[in-house]
Design an enzyme around this catalytic site. Structure first.
Site, short mmCIF file in Angstrom:
data_model
loop_
_atom_site.label_atom_id
_atom_site.label_comp_id
_atom_site.label_asym_id
_atom_site.label_seq_id
_atom_site.Cartn_x
_atom_site.Cartn_y
_atom_site.Cartn_z
N ASP A 63 0.87 -1.17 0.01
CA ASP A 63 0.22 -0.03 0.06
C ASP A 63 0.95 1.19 0.01
O ASP A 63 1.58 1.40 0.85
CB ASP A 63 -1.00 -0.10 1.32
CG ASP A 63 -2.01 0.92 0.90
OD1 ASP A 63 -1.92 2.08 0.39
OD2 ASP A 63 -3.02 0.80 1.98
N ARG A 77 -0.17 4.37 0.00
CA ARG A 77 -0.90 5.84 0.15
C ARG A 77 -0.41 6.29 1.22
O ARG A 77 0.36 5.50 2.24
CB ARG A 77 -2.41 5.38 0.53
CG ARG A 77 -3.23 5.09 -0.87
CD ARG A 77 -4.59 4.53 -0.50
NE ARG A 77 -4.68 3.14 0.25
CZ ARG A 77 -5.57 2.40 0.84
NH1 ARG A 77 -7.01 2.87 0.33
NH2 ARG A 77 -5.67 1.35 1.34
#
Length: 193
Positions: free
Chosen positions: A121, A123
């Site tokens: 991930d 983000r």
């Protein structure tokens, strides 16, 4: 962090009447969808862009369902959806489509990202801290199943986590299982949907 902030505009939608405001962070333009009145703790959904799910209605993920449930929730209860331009867990649309190709060949969502040279991930949530500070929000109820979002906010108190209960379909069952088993997503409530 150099941020430009738009004016506020009204946005009638099929989910209700909202206000919207954009936050431009370098080349990324994030959107805040606001339903007033709201009070602290403010109901907040941090939603990362998913063109294939949000706009096209892909059944490979649960993104559109989560977005729609969040919009319904804030329409009823007040709050905000912070729509982040972080397509494909922030690997971008081009790479996301390449990841889809690898998933078509049997890899799960995490394995596909790793095969392409990305972390599970990519983000980040610094812009969310900025946005919440801009609105002078100090305490939130976070609409999420993702524990990383709970830990990714630093300048606000998360008073409660509000689960987003989505019924799985035959196309996203493996995806959701991977999110639960490998990423720690809190999806036990989804069995009840």
């Amino acid at each position: 962090m150099n941020i430009e902030i738009s004016n506020v505009a009204k946005l009638p939608s099929r989910f209700g009447m909202f206000k919207v405001q954009a936050f431009k962070e370098d080349e990324k333009e994030h959107l805040v969808i606001i339903k007033e009145p709201y009070k602290e703790p403010v109901n907040i959904r941090i939603h990362s862009e998913c063109l294939t799910g949000d706009a096209i209605g892909s059944l490979k993920c649960d993104c559109r369902d989560q977005l729609e449930e969040s919009l319904k929730f804030i329409e009823k209860n007040g709050g905000m959806v912070i729509y982040l331009r972080q397509e494909g867990r922030n690997i971008g649309l081009f790479n996301k489509i390449n990841a889809y190709n690898l998933q078509d060949k049997g890899l799960d969502t995490i394995e596909a990202n790793h095969q392409l040279g990305f972390k599970t991930d990519e983000r980040t949530y610094e812009i969310v801290d900025f946005i919440l500070k801009y609105y002078k929000i100090k305490s939130i109820n976070l609409l999420t199943n993702n524990p990383k979002k709970l830990m990714g906010l630093h300048n606000v108190k998360v008073a409660a986590r509000v689960p987003i209960i989505i019924k799985p379909n035959k196309f996203n069952e493996k995806y959701l299982q991977t999110k639960k088993n490998e990423m720690g997503h809190l999806l036990d409530d989804n069995k009840k949907a």
